[in-house]
Design a protein around this motif. Sequence first.
Motif, PDB file in Angstrom:
ATOM      1  N   ARG A 306     -21.860  50.481  20.920  1.00  0.00           N
ATOM      2  CA  ARG A 306     -21.896  49.953  19.541  1.00  0.00           C
ATOM      3  C   ARG A 306     -23.326  49.976  18.993  1.00  0.00           C
ATOM      4  NH1 ARG A 306     -17.931  44.708  20.346  1.00  0.00           N
ATOM      5  NH2 ARG A 306     -15.976  45.895  20.529  1.00  0.00           N
ATOM      6  N   GLN A 307     -24.273  49.558  19.822  1.00  0.00           N
ATOM      7  CA  GLN A 307     -25.674  49.584  19.376  1.00  0.00           C
ATOM      8  C   GLN A 307     -26.117  51.021  19.071  1.00  0.00           C
ATOM      9  OE1 GLN A 307     -28.038  47.607  22.275  1.00  0.00           O
ATOM     10  NE2 GLN A 307     -27.027  45.589  21.988  1.00  0.00           N
ATOM     11  N   GLN A 308     -25.713  51.965  19.928  1.00  0.00           N
ATOM     12  CA  GLN A 308     -26.085  53.358  19.694  1.00  0.00           C
ATOM     13  C   GLN A 308     -25.455  53.893  18.418  1.00  0.00           C
ATOM     14  OE1 GLN A 308     -28.231  54.762  21.785  1.00  0.00           O
ATOM     15  NE2 GLN A 308     -28.374  56.595  20.483  1.00  0.00           N
ATOM     16  N   TRP A 309     -24.244  53.464  18.161  1.00  0.00           N
ATOM     17  CA  TRP A 309     -23.559  53.900  16.943  1.00  0.00           C
ATOM     18  C   TRP A 309     -24.268  53.402  15.698  1.00  0.00           C
ATOM     19  CZ3 TRP A 309     -20.831  51.368  13.047  1.00  0.00           C
ATOM     20  CH2 TRP A 309     -20.067  52.180  12.224  1.00  0.00           C
ATOM     21  N   PHE A 310     -24.720  52.119  15.717  1.00  0.00           N
ATOM     22  CA  PHE A 310     -25.444  51.553  14.578  1.00  0.00           C
ATOM     23  C   PHE A 310     -26.789  52.245  14.385  1.00  0.00           C
ATOM     24  CE2 PHE A 310     -22.621  47.807  15.045  1.00  0.00           C
ATOM     25  CZ  PHE A 310     -22.175  47.746  13.736  1.00  0.00           C
ATOM     26  N   LYS A 311     -27.472  52.574  15.459  1.00  0.00           N
ATOM     27  CA  LYS A 311     -28.764  53.267  15.352  1.00  0.00           C
ATOM     28  C   LYS A 311     -28.588  54.665  14.745  1.00  0.00           C
ATOM     29  CE  LYS A 311     -31.138  50.927  19.148  1.00  0.00           C
ATOM     30  NZ  LYS A 311     -31.759  51.075  20.489  1.00  0.00           N
ATOM     31  N   ASN A 312     -27.583  55.374  15.214  1.00  0.00           N
ATOM     32  CA  ASN A 312     -27.337  56.706  14.664  1.00  0.00           C
ATOM     33  C   ASN A 312     -26.975  56.638  13.182  1.00  0.00           C
ATOM     34  OD1 ASN A 312     -27.794  57.754  17.194  1.00  0.00           O
ATOM     35  ND2 ASN A 312     -25.614  57.754  17.767  1.00  0.00           N
ATOM     36  N   LYS A 313     -26.230  55.639  12.805  1.00  0.00           N
ATOM     37  CA  LYS A 313     -25.858  55.493  11.406  1.00  0.00           C
ATOM     38  C   LYS A 313     -27.073  55.216  10.538  1.00  0.00           C
ATOM     39  CE  LYS A 313     -22.357  53.305   8.540  1.00  0.00           C
ATOM     40  NZ  LYS A 313     -21.254  52.320   8.488  1.00  0.00           N
ATOM     41  N   ILE A 314     -27.987  54.350  11.053  1.00  0.00           N
ATOM     42  CA  ILE A 314     -29.206  54.042  10.278  1.00  0.00           C
ATOM     43  C   ILE A 314     -30.076  55.287  10.154  1.00  0.00           C
ATOM     44  CG2 ILE A 314     -31.340  52.715  10.349  1.00  0.00           C
ATOM     45  CD1 ILE A 314     -29.681  50.470  11.690  1.00  0.00           C
ATOM     46  N   LYS A 315     -30.165  56.085  11.222  1.00  0.00           N
ATOM     47  CA  LYS A 315     -30.960  57.313  11.160  1.00  0.00           C
ATOM     48  C   LYS A 315     -30.388  58.304  10.158  1.00  0.00           C
ATOM     49  CE  LYS A 315     -32.844  57.232  15.843  1.00  0.00           C
ATOM     50  NZ  LYS A 315     -32.872  57.930  17.163  1.00  0.00           N
ATOM     51  N   SER A 316     -29.060  58.429  10.160  1.00  0.00           N
ATOM     52  CA  SER A 316     -28.439  59.363   9.217  1.00  0.00           C
ATOM     53  C   SER A 316     -28.679  58.941   7.780  1.00  0.00           C
ATOM     54  CB  SER A 316     -26.943  59.467   9.503  1.00  0.00           C
ATOM     55  OG  SER A 316     -26.323  58.195   9.325  1.00  0.00           O
ATOM     56  N   LYS A 317     -28.674  57.648   7.525  1.00  0.00           N
ATOM     57  CA  LYS A 317     -28.958  57.167   6.163  1.00  0.00           C
ATOM     58  C   LYS A 317     -30.380  57.466   5.754  1.00  0.00           C
ATOM     59  CE  LYS A 317     -25.561  53.471   5.771  1.00  0.00           C
ATOM     60  NZ  LYS A 317     -25.354  52.018   5.568  1.00  0.00           N
ATOM     61  N   LYS A 318     -31.320  57.272   6.721  1.00  0.00           N
ATOM     62  CA  LYS A 318     -32.726  57.540   6.404  1.00  0.00           C
ATOM     63  C   LYS A 318     -32.951  59.032   6.133  1.00  0.00           C
ATOM     64  CE  LYS A 318     -34.836  53.691   8.901  1.00  0.00           C
ATOM     65  NZ  LYS A 318     -35.731  53.315  10.012  1.00  0.00           N
ATOM     66  N   SER A 319     -32.326  59.860   6.943  1.00  0.00           N
ATOM     67  CA  SER A 319     -32.505  61.314   6.742  1.00  0.00           C
ATOM     68  C   SER A 319     -31.894  61.763   5.419  1.00  0.00           C
ATOM     69  CB  SER A 319     -31.870  62.071   7.917  1.00  0.00           C
ATOM     70  OG  SER A 319     -30.476  61.774   7.993  1.00  0.00           O
ATOM     71  N   ALA A 320     -30.756  61.181   5.057  1.00  0.00           N
ATOM     72  CA  ALA A 320     -30.123  61.540   3.787  1.00  0.00           C
ATOM     73  C   ALA A 320     -30.985  61.113   2.617  1.00  0.00           C
ATOM     74  CB  ALA A 320     -28.741  60.905   3.696  1.00  0.00           C
ATOM     75  N   SER A 321     -31.563  59.935   2.701  1.00  0.00           N
ATOM     76  CA  SER A 321     -32.441  59.472   1.621  1.00  0.00           C
ATOM     77  C   SER A 321     -33.696  60.335   1.546  1.00  0.00           C
ATOM     78  CB  SER A 321     -32.807  57.997   1.840  1.00  0.00           C
ATOM     79  OG  SER A 321     -33.510  57.841   3.059  1.00  0.00           O
ATOM     80  N   ALA A 322     -34.186  60.787   2.711  1.00  0.00           N
ATOM     81  CA  ALA A 322     -35.378  61.639   2.706  1.00  0.00           C
ATOM     82  C   ALA A 322     -35.079  62.990   2.058  1.00  0.00           C
ATOM     83  CB  ALA A 322     -35.872  61.846   4.143  1.00  0.00           C
ATOM     84  N   ARG A 323     -33.905  63.575   2.355  1.00  0.00           N
ATOM     85  CA  ARG A 323     -33.533  64.836   1.735  1.00  0.00           C
ATOM     86  C   ARG A 323     -33.361  64.682   0.224  1.00  0.00           C
ATOM     87  NH1 ARG A 323     -30.311  65.351   6.445  1.00  0.00           N
ATOM     88  NH2 ARG A 323     -28.486  64.598   5.294  1.00  0.00           N
ATOM     89  N   GLY A 324     -32.784  63.581  -0.202  1.00  0.00           N
ATOM     90  CA  GLY A 324     -32.618  63.373  -1.643  1.00  0.00           C
ATOM     91  C   GLY A 324     -33.963  63.248  -2.353  1.00  0.00           C
ATOM     92  N   GLY A 325     -34.955  62.651  -1.682  1.00  0.00           N
ATOM     93  CA  GLY A 325     -36.287  62.542  -2.289  1.00  0.00           C
ATOM     94  C   GLY A 325     -36.948  63.870  -2.430  1.00  0.00           C
ATOM     95  N   ARG A 326     -36.782  64.765  -1.489  1.00  0.00           N
ATOM     96  CA  ARG A 326     -37.393  66.072  -1.569  1.00  0.00           C
ATOM     97  C   ARG A 326     -36.788  66.888  -2.724  1.00  0.00           C
ATOM     98  NH1 ARG A 326     -37.215  67.543   4.884  1.00  0.00           N
ATOM     99  NH2 ARG A 326     -38.822  66.013   5.522  1.00  0.00           N
TER     100      ARG A 326
END
Length: 330
Positions: A306-326
Motif C-alpha cells: 500500500r505504501q509503495q502504491w501511494f508513492k508511485n501515485k504521488i510520483k506519477s502526479k508530479k511527473s504529469a504536472s512537470a510535463r504540463g509545465g513544459r
Amino acid sequence: MDLIGHFPSTEVQKDVDPMVDVGNLLLIDRQPVTSDSDELKDRARNNTQLLLNAIWQLERQQVEDAVVAILPAPTYRLPREKIIPQPRQPTKWELYAKAKGIKKRTKDKKKFDDLTGEWKPTYGYRRGNDSTKDWVIEIPQNAADPMKDFFEERIEAKKERVAKNEMQRLKNIAKQLNSTVKKGESTDKLIGVGVNPMEKTKQQVRFAADRARAATASAGKFQETIKGEKPNVKTGKKRKFEPNEGKITEENKRALQIFDKIKAKKIKIIEEKAAEIAGPNSSDEGKKERGKKGKKPARMKSEVHRQQWFKNKIKSKKSASARGGRKGKK
C-alpha cells in the motif's frame, strides 16, 4: 360600670363528680361527650375552674416575689414511654465517707503558682505547682539509689495514679450497671474488670496476662516472667521496613532478585484476547465471501504494498504536472 356580672362564677356544679389529681395537675371528666362545640367549650372552662379551685385550696408559700402552692404526691399513675430511672448506686468512696462522717469540701478551681507568680488551674492542663515540670530535684539524703532518674520516677508515679483512678472509675460503672462476676465474658468485653478468673477460658486468661505484661513503659521488654511460664508464640506479626539509606550491594542484590522473579514468570497467553488483537483470519473471510457471493475473495495487500502504491501515485502526479509545465512554456 359593673364588670363582675360579665364573668361566669367560680362555683361549678357537675352531675358526675370528676377525678381530680392535683399532684399531676390532672382532671378527668367522666360525663359523656357530645358533638356540640359550645357545650365542649363550656365544659373545658368549667373543668379548668375546678382544677384551679382545688389548687387554691392547697398550702401556699411565698418564694421571692411569687406565691406558689405546695403540690401533694400524685395519686394517678400516668403512662410512661420508658421505665423510671433507678437511683445511682453509691461508690466505694461515698460509702466509706458516709460511714466515717466525711463531708465533701469544695476546692478552689485556681491556685497561686509560686514559680511564675500567676493564678493557674488547680488540676489538669497547665496546673500550678506541677511537680513534673520542675527543672531541678533535690536528691534526699536517705535515697537508696542516688543515681536513678527522679524525673522519670515522678512521671511514672503520675501514670500509676491515673491508671488507678481509671480502674476505680470502671469498677464503679460496672457496679452501677448491676454487673456481677456471674456474667463473665459479657462483663469482660464491656470494661474488662470484675470477672471471676475461674469462669475465664484458658485463652482469655492468657490474653489478660499478655496485656498486663505489655502495659509498662518498656512494653513488657524488661518484665520478669513467672517460673515455668511458656512464652506466648501468638503475639502477632509487625511489619518491618527497610532503612531509607543502606549498602549499595544489598540494593543491587534486591534489584537482581526482583529481576529474576520477573524473568522466571511464564507469559500467559489468552487465546480469546490474542484472536481479538490479531483480527479475523484471511482464509475464514475468503470462505465467508465465497459462500455469500460465489466469487473468490480479493487479494489482500500488505502495508508495504500500500505504501509503495501511494508513492508511485504521488510520483506519477508530479511527473504529469512537470510535463504540463513544459508544454506551457513552449
